[in-house]
Write a protein that holds these residues in place. Sequence first.
Motif, PDB file in Angstrom:
ATOM      1  N   PRO A  18       6.744  -1.735   8.855  1.00 32.55           N
ATOM      2  CA  PRO A  18       7.614  -1.292   9.960  1.00 32.55           C
ATOM      3  C   PRO A  18       7.019  -1.464  11.348  1.00 32.55           C
ATOM      4  O   PRO A  18       7.751  -1.696  12.301  1.00 32.55           O
ATOM      5  N   ARG A  19       5.688  -1.352  11.467  1.00 34.65           N
ATOM      6  CA  ARG A  19       5.095  -1.393  12.814  1.00 34.65           C
ATOM      7  C   ARG A  19       4.666  -2.789  13.245  1.00 34.65           C
ATOM      8  O   ARG A  19       4.160  -2.966  14.351  1.00 34.65           O
ATOM      9  N   GLU A  20       4.851  -3.748  12.348  1.00 31.88           N
ATOM     10  CA  GLU A  20       4.465  -5.114  12.720  1.00 31.88           C
ATOM     11  C   GLU A  20       5.557  -5.733  13.588  1.00 31.88           C
ATOM     12  O   GLU A  20       6.752  -5.483  13.364  1.00 31.88           O
ATOM     13  N   TYR A  69      18.002   4.309   1.708  1.00 33.67           N
ATOM     14  CA  TYR A  69      16.659   4.706   2.103  1.00 33.67           C
ATOM     15  C   TYR A  69      16.322   6.104   1.626  1.00 33.67           C
ATOM     16  O   TYR A  69      17.189   6.861   1.213  1.00 33.67           O
ATOM     17  N   ASP A  70      15.038   6.345   1.699  1.00 35.39           N
ATOM     18  CA  ASP A  70      14.306   7.473   1.165  1.00 35.39           C
ATOM     19  C   ASP A  70      14.129   7.245  -0.337  1.00 35.39           C
ATOM     20  O   ASP A  70      15.109   7.090  -1.078  1.00 35.39           O
ATOM     21  N   SER A  71      12.874   7.217  -0.728  1.00 33.48           N
ATOM     22  CA  SER A  71      12.587   6.780  -2.094  1.00 33.48           C
ATOM     23  C   SER A  71      13.278   7.604  -3.195  1.00 33.48           C
ATOM     24  O   SER A  71      13.703   7.032  -4.196  1.00 33.48           O
ATOM     25  N   PRO A  72      13.451   8.924  -3.041  1.00 34.46           N
ATOM     26  CA  PRO A  72      14.174   9.629  -4.105  1.00 34.46           C
ATOM     27  C   PRO A  72      15.631   9.163  -4.227  1.00 34.46           C
ATOM     28  O   PRO A  72      16.180   9.117  -5.326  1.00 34.46           O
ATOM     29  N   VAL A  73      16.246   8.835  -3.083  1.00 32.19           N
ATOM     30  CA  VAL A  73      17.640   8.360  -3.117  1.00 32.19           C
ATOM     31  C   VAL A  73      17.697   6.978  -3.777  1.00 32.19           C
ATOM     32  O   VAL A  73      18.564   6.703  -4.615  1.00 32.19           O
ATOM     33  N   LEU A 127      15.667   5.213  10.326  1.00 38.42           N
ATOM     34  CA  LEU A 127      14.425   5.979  10.363  1.00 38.42           C
ATOM     35  C   LEU A 127      13.205   5.078  10.524  1.00 38.42           C
ATOM     36  O   LEU A 127      12.098   5.565  10.772  1.00 38.42           O
ATOM     37  N   GLY A 128      13.408   3.781  10.350  1.00 40.99           N
ATOM     38  CA  GLY A 128      12.294   2.846  10.518  1.00 40.99           C
ATOM     39  C   GLY A 128      11.229   2.968   9.448  1.00 40.99           C
ATOM     40  O   GLY A 128      10.057   2.711   9.700  1.00 40.99           O
ATOM     41  N   ARG A 129      11.650   3.378   8.241  1.00 44.10           N
ATOM     42  CA  ARG A 129      10.666   3.608   7.181  1.00 44.10           C
ATOM     43  C   ARG A 129      10.932   2.724   5.968  1.00 44.10           C
ATOM     44  O   ARG A 129      12.075   2.314   5.724  1.00 44.10           O
ATOM     45  N   ILE A 130       9.859   2.524   5.231  1.00 45.95           N
ATOM     46  CA  ILE A 130       9.960   1.861   3.944  1.00 45.95           C
ATOM     47  C   ILE A 130       9.643   2.883   2.856  1.00 45.95           C
ATOM     48  O   ILE A 130       8.901   3.842   3.124  1.00 45.95           O
ATOM     49  N   PRO A 131      10.215   2.702   1.668  1.00 46.58           N
ATOM     50  CA  PRO A 131      11.039   1.610   1.184  1.00 46.58           C
ATOM     51  C   PRO A 131      12.455   1.656   1.771  1.00 46.58           C
ATOM     52  O   PRO A 131      12.997   2.726   2.029  1.00 46.58           O
ATOM     53  N   THR A 164       0.814  -1.222   0.000  1.00 45.97           N
ATOM     54  CA  THR A 164       0.000   0.000   0.000  1.00 45.97           C
ATOM     55  C   THR A 164       0.846   1.271   0.000  1.00 45.97           C
ATOM     56  O   THR A 164       0.350   2.333  -0.365  1.00 45.97           O
ATOM     57  N   SER A 165       2.107   1.193   0.399  1.00 42.74           N
ATOM     58  CA  SER A 165       2.926   2.403   0.483  1.00 42.74           C
ATOM     59  C   SER A 165       3.190   2.995  -0.907  1.00 42.74           C
ATOM     60  O   SER A 165       3.722   2.324  -1.786  1.00 42.74           O
ATOM     61  N   PRO A 166       2.829   4.268  -1.113  1.00 39.73           N
ATOM     62  CA  PRO A 166       3.064   4.878  -2.423  1.00 39.73           C
ATOM     63  C   PRO A 166       4.546   5.064  -2.728  1.00 39.73           C
ATOM     64  O   PRO A 166       4.965   5.026  -3.889  1.00 39.73           O
ATOM     65  N   TYR A 167       5.335   5.286  -1.681  1.00 37.48           N
ATOM     66  CA  TYR A 167       6.787   5.476  -1.883  1.00 37.48           C
ATOM     67  C   TYR A 167       7.419   4.153  -2.322  1.00 37.48           C
ATOM     68  O   TYR A 167       8.317   4.124  -3.165  1.00 37.48           O
ATOM     69  N   VAL A 168       6.933   3.073  -1.740  1.00 43.08           N
ATOM     70  CA  VAL A 168       7.419   1.747  -2.129  1.00 43.08           C
ATOM     71  C   VAL A 168       7.023   1.459  -3.580  1.00 43.08           C
ATOM     72  O   VAL A 168       7.830   0.973  -4.376  1.00 43.08           O
TER      73      VAL A 168
END
Length: 202
Positions: free
Chosen positions: A33-35, A61-65, A46-50, A8-12
Amino acid sequence: MKLLGTNTSPYVRKVRLVLLEKNIPHEYLIDAPREPGSHVARVNPLGRIPALILDDETCVYDSPVIAEFADTLNDTPILIPRADVLARMHVRRWEALADGIMDSAVVVRGESMRPADKQDAGNIILHNNAITRALSFAAGQLGQREWCEGSSITLADLALASALIYLNLRQAERDWRGAHPNLAAWFARISARASVRATLAA
Ligand SMILES: N[C@@H](CCC(=O)N[C@@H](CS)C(=O)NCC(=O)O)C(=O)O
């Protein structure tokens, strides 16, 4: 390489579209990340996806990178123009516009998940207005052109498609197609691509 993310993540989705369009071999691992048991915080502070994990364990990390890094891995196709600095700026600006739509839609979604008496109506309006303005701007920039920038697919198209798919998912009531028929026609074309269909299937 391995990509950690959720469907569901748009960045992913944006990053997945880049990897698929460029045919870059990778393993896609669902990791929210929260599971409990998530690996995300162990690889991305940062605990984020992607989160893209390279074969030497480096985490990008960070989708633009991630998108920029992936684009350098081959030239088929080049998704971020390299020599033409103006075209490059325009593609990155499209990406920023699409990411901004995602950011605002994520905020609105976050508010809507809170109990009704804890929701900040002003914050919801602020971010919904930003999405509305950004969509109008996108439609104006696109006009009747086939691609967001230049004469072939770029990261701009993939980022915008990801943002619109997220809006369809989280703000199904928003009639952006009715407001912007040119965006709707462009979206219908890009949605038919194998890469987009693959991300929607799983
Ligand atoms: N600017 C980041 C945003 C990434 C982001 O916020 N991802 C969300 C999922 S859509 C996330 O991982 N949130 C952390 C959480 O859910 O705990 C990017 O472009 O990669």
